[in-house]
Motif scaffolding. Structure first.
Motif: not given
Ligand code: ADP
Length: 544
Positions: A431-449
């Motif tokens: 399961q693709i979470t994201d391209r690493s350059k598109d993943v959203i970095k919020s407060g040190g955690e990752w959000i999958s676009s």
């Protein structure tokens, strides 16, 4: 050192020309149908295609194209492009498909990097070719892929008319036998950062890729299929469909330049297409056309959607309302492109429809020939538990080892880093979470676009959705949802955000929604997050 006992079987190199020869010999009367750029439908058979490819091989030889020389194309999916696929690679030269949707400077840059000696183009691209020709010194011959009556009124040195050039030649031609490790085709990555990079496939890698890609757990292609590749022949070899269809003897239908919902539907119905392939935006266009005109599809049974994440809502609608099974697939130029394909396993058949769907929305599992692993920031392997996510690395028979003219290997300990982030479960479903350059970095955690886009796309008023990270003074980045509404539908910000709390963690919910009339697209028909971030870089989130 001990020496193995060698097998005593015939030794023939795996060369692509053998695919067309097989189609000629055993599926000679199977049709290849094309919607042409000049207008109208062209219809012939694999026997005709093989004959014309042999004539074309002689024509290439006559203008001095030799082993390893690059022949570029700027062309839609059509029979002449198909002939070039076989004549160029089959004669030992290298087929270089250039993406005509790139900016003219990029097209010229790629032609120069590849050092194409011949460039064949569809009429659509005559103005483009005229503009870039002075900047392409390696090109000795320009070939307009048309007949004498339709020759474009452009001024080019050494301009040839494809039909005159081919028809002047004999079809007496023996496909040469050479090392299967020889290059067959060259494709460039889109180069969203820096210059595009060339990936040089070999006959051996492409042949193994094609054979592995046609099996039941992947494309499931057979001589009973009628296949229409919507994915362009300039987008990673139309995902190898032009090789796989003759290999199995499937009827082949080329859509030409008309990739809108209405044109595709017409061709699906008139030719009895059973299988098709393309990126999500194409199917969204087709779906809107079907819904707006209350149409059905009568022969189409299976579609592969890949290139970017397929929204689950799109898969469900096609299956429930139209009886078309959507298979999610993942890959990239560097992987020829097949990486994973989604089909259930025997043990899944007793699961509920909902449980099956949860598996089917993933990007699928690797066919034999591809290995996957995910690693953390220190390169340590992560568990295949369906939860841990990390950088995805791949290895296999048809994966890049080195870029064209590249001086250093992109590999890490023999593995190719894909630039994608994802999870793997114990069965190998990715399961693709994201391209690493598109993943959203919020407060040190990752959000999958991708996860957020999938939720938004389930709203009946949403035609397309994209989520990007925008700067936030406290959290670094926060998700912003950008939406194209379905024509005639009313949906507002609050109604849209109200569907998120039941589906994602509270801190994942987008901070804001922007409605736009269209989203920026890349040259391969994917939503361009890069340009979207540019366009919305000054967007101020509420409360900031
Ligand atoms: P580009 O899109 O840059 O032209 P590619 O076609 O090689 O070049 O794109 C490969 C990338 O597309 C993958 O690395 C991945 O990020 C994305 N991609 C492909 N298929 C999927 C999919 N099914 N789901 C999510 N992302 C995908």
């Amino acid at each position: 050192m001990s020496v193995p006992l060698l097998g005593q079987m015939m030794d023939a190199p795996l060369l692509l020309s053998a695919l067309l020869t097989h189609a000629k010999d055993y599926h000679g009367d199977t049709e290849v149908v094309s919607r042409t750029v000049e207008g109208g439908i062209h219809r012939y058979t694999y026997a005709d295609a093989a004959q014309r490819s042999r004539q074309l091989a002689n024509a290439l030889k006559r203008i001095g194209v030799g082993m390893g020389d690059r022949v570029g194309t700027l062309a839609w999916n059509g029979y002449r492009h198909f002939e070039l696929y076989y004549a160029v690679s089959g004669s030992g030269a290298v087929m270089h498909t250039v993406n005509p949707r790139l900016f003219p400077e990029q097209v010229a840059w790629i032609i120069n990097d590849a050092e194409d000696s011949v460039l064949c183009f569809d009429l659509t691209f005559a103005p483009l070719v005229e503009a870039i020709a002075p900047k392409c010194p390696t090109v000795k011959h320009w070939v307009a892929m048309t007949d004498r009556a339709h020759m474009p009124a452009i001024k080019l040195p050494n301009l040839l008319c494809y039909e005159d050039w081919v028809e002047a030649e004999s079809d007496e031609y023996e496909w040469p036998q050479f090392d299967e490790k020889a290059a067959c085709t060259l494709c460039y990555t889109s180069g969203t950062t820096g210059n595009p990079k060339g990936v040089l496939y070999s006959h051996r890698s492409m042949m193994i890729h094609t054979m592995s890609g046609a099996v039941p757990d992947v494309f499931n292609l057979s001589a009973r299929d009628c296949v229409l590749p919507v994915v362009p022949m300039f987008h990673v070899n139309a995902w190898a469909v032009p090789y796989a269809a003759p290999m199995v003897g499937a009827k082949l239908v080329f859509p030409g330049a008309a990739l809108d919902g209405a044109s595709l539907h017409e061709l699906f119905e008139s030719e009895g297409v059973t299988f098709s392939a393309g990126v999500p935006t194409v199917w969204q266009g087709l779906l809107q056309h079907l819904q707006a005109n209350k149409l059905k599809v009568s022969t189409l049974k299976r579609c592969v959607i890949g290139g970017s994440a397929c929204p689950p809502a799109l898969m469900k609608t096609f299956e429930q309302d139209y009886g078309v099974k959507i298979h999610h697939a993942w890959g990239m130029t560097e992987m020829s492109p097949l990486g994973t394909f989604n089909q259930l396993k025997n043990k899944h058949l007793k699961l509920s429809a909902e449980q099956q769907f949860a598996i089917e929305t993933k990007q699928g599992r690797p066919p034999f020939g591809v290995q996957l692993k995910i690693v953390d920031a220190d390169g340590r392997s992560l568990p295949r538990d369906g939860h841990a996510f990390g950088d995805l690395l791949v290895k296999g028979y048809w994966i890049v080892d080195r870029y064209f003219k590249g001086d250093k290997s992109p590999l890490q300990d023999g593995w190719f880093p894909t630039g994608d982030v994802g999870t793997l479960d114990s069965d190998g479903y990715l399961q693709i979470t994201d391209r690493s350059k598109d993943v959203i970095k919020s407060g040190g955690e990752w959000i999958s676009s991708i996860d957020l886009e999938n939720v938004a796309c389930a709203h009946p008023g949403v035609a397309q959705a994209a989520v990007i990270g925008v700067h936030h003074p406290k959290w670094d980045e926060r998700p912003l949802l950008v939406v194209v509404k379905k024509p005639g539908e009313e949906v507002d910000r609050d109604a849209l955000l109200a569907i998120f709390p039941d589906r994602v963690a509270k801190w994942w919910i987008p901070d804001d929604v922007v409605f736009v009339s269209e989203l920026p697209m890349t040259a391969t028909g994917k939503i361009s997050k890069l340009r979207l971030r540019e366009q919305l870089k000054d967007h101020r989130l509420p409360g900031v």
